[in-house]
Design an enzyme around this catalytic site. Sequence first.
Site, short mmCIF file in Angstrom:
data_model
loop_
_atom_site.label_atom_id
_atom_site.label_comp_id
_atom_site.label_asym_id
_atom_site.label_seq_id
_atom_site.Cartn_x
_atom_site.Cartn_y
_atom_site.Cartn_z
N CYS A 123 -93.35 62.42 -19.09
CA CYS A 123 -91.95 61.68 -19.22
C CYS A 123 -91.87 60.47 -18.53
O CYS A 123 -92.54 59.69 -18.90
CB CYS A 123 -90.87 62.85 -18.91
SG CYS A 123 -89.29 62.49 -19.53
N HIS A 173 -92.71 68.16 -21.75
CA HIS A 173 -92.66 68.54 -20.30
C HIS A 173 -93.50 70.16 -20.11
O HIS A 173 -92.92 71.23 -20.23
CB HIS A 173 -91.42 69.00 -19.58
CG HIS A 173 -90.46 67.78 -19.27
ND1 HIS A 173 -90.94 67.13 -18.02
CD2 HIS A 173 -89.72 67.15 -19.90
CE1 HIS A 173 -89.89 66.09 -17.75
NE2 HIS A 173 -89.34 66.00 -19.01
N GLU A 206 -94.82 71.38 -17.81
CA GLU A 206 -94.67 72.05 -16.55
C GLU A 206 -93.55 72.87 -16.44
O GLU A 206 -93.21 73.65 -15.73
CB GLU A 206 -94.60 71.16 -15.02
CG GLU A 206 -93.30 70.48 -15.06
CD GLU A 206 -93.12 69.38 -16.06
OE1 GLU A 206 -93.59 69.08 -17.09
OE2 GLU A 206 -92.11 68.37 -15.77
#
Lengths: 235, 79
Positions: free
Chosen positions: A83, A207, A209
């Site tokens: 990002c 994302h 994560e």
Amino acid sequence: MRIAVLQFPGSNADWDALHAARDVLGADAYYVFHKDTDLRHPDAVLVPGGFSYGDYLRPGAIAGYSPIAAALRAFDGPILGICNGFQILTELGLLPGALARNAHLRFECRFVHVRTEAEGPFTRGMRGRVLRVPIAHADGRYHCDDETLRRLEAEGRVAFRYCARDGHLPADTADTEDGLPINPNGSRAHIAGIYDARFRILGMMPHPERACETILGSDDGLSLFASLRRHLEAQ
Amino acid sequence: MKATVYVTLKEEVLDPQGDAVRRALRALGFEDVEGVRVGKLIEIELSAEDTAQARDELSQMCAKLLANPVIEDFRFEVG
């Protein structure tokens, strides 16, 4: 396995990145502050999401001139920019192209599907796999000139493309699934992530994560970190 | 010495902000508005007294930080 997570003023996915690397993957993960000049010998570096320096001037522009940037340029291992991290890597010139304002101007915060198209330290053995991962950005429209796009395609460096649930690419940027654009920001060639020419640096808008545990709605993102572990252990 | 830097999206880069402003202006009744592009204006105070030196510095500032050459063009006025 040592993983450095960079922290800029305005980073907000640094905790998520540290959690995924340390608590889910089990790596020795630690923060490196933007004012530091030493990455402290990591095996890999994560450049997390957020709004570094308040997105002043352009997303990622000022972060490219923070003290830690020189160490990041000098680092020769795998780097994952997520990002705002992707935006920073393009501003640093470590990845080609730029991330412009979403075509429809909305901040997009939702799950999307991306198709894995390139193999590298973060995507080993994953070609063709569709991942369900969240996005949260207003400036995620990947843009590059025709020559850069030709090179990315010819060298097979497009790591992820936005796609429908079943993996098919949208016909155009207006194509929808469940009433929402499959390409959430108008990115060129539906690009969601790219590798550098050496397949060492990966930048992506989604994302992974934030999708490493089923309680979060998806654990598809864990495959990137598991791939990184395999890559580092094989060395 | 004062400099004014203009940073604009390259012509071939879609400008959704400009398009939203164009639609809003037309909704206000300005029906002759055919296109709008939104850019940035940056004012810089310089201690330099030599205009040529200032222009040289400004070029570097724009290339290094103020504009992203992938998607943006720049121009500036000095004095």
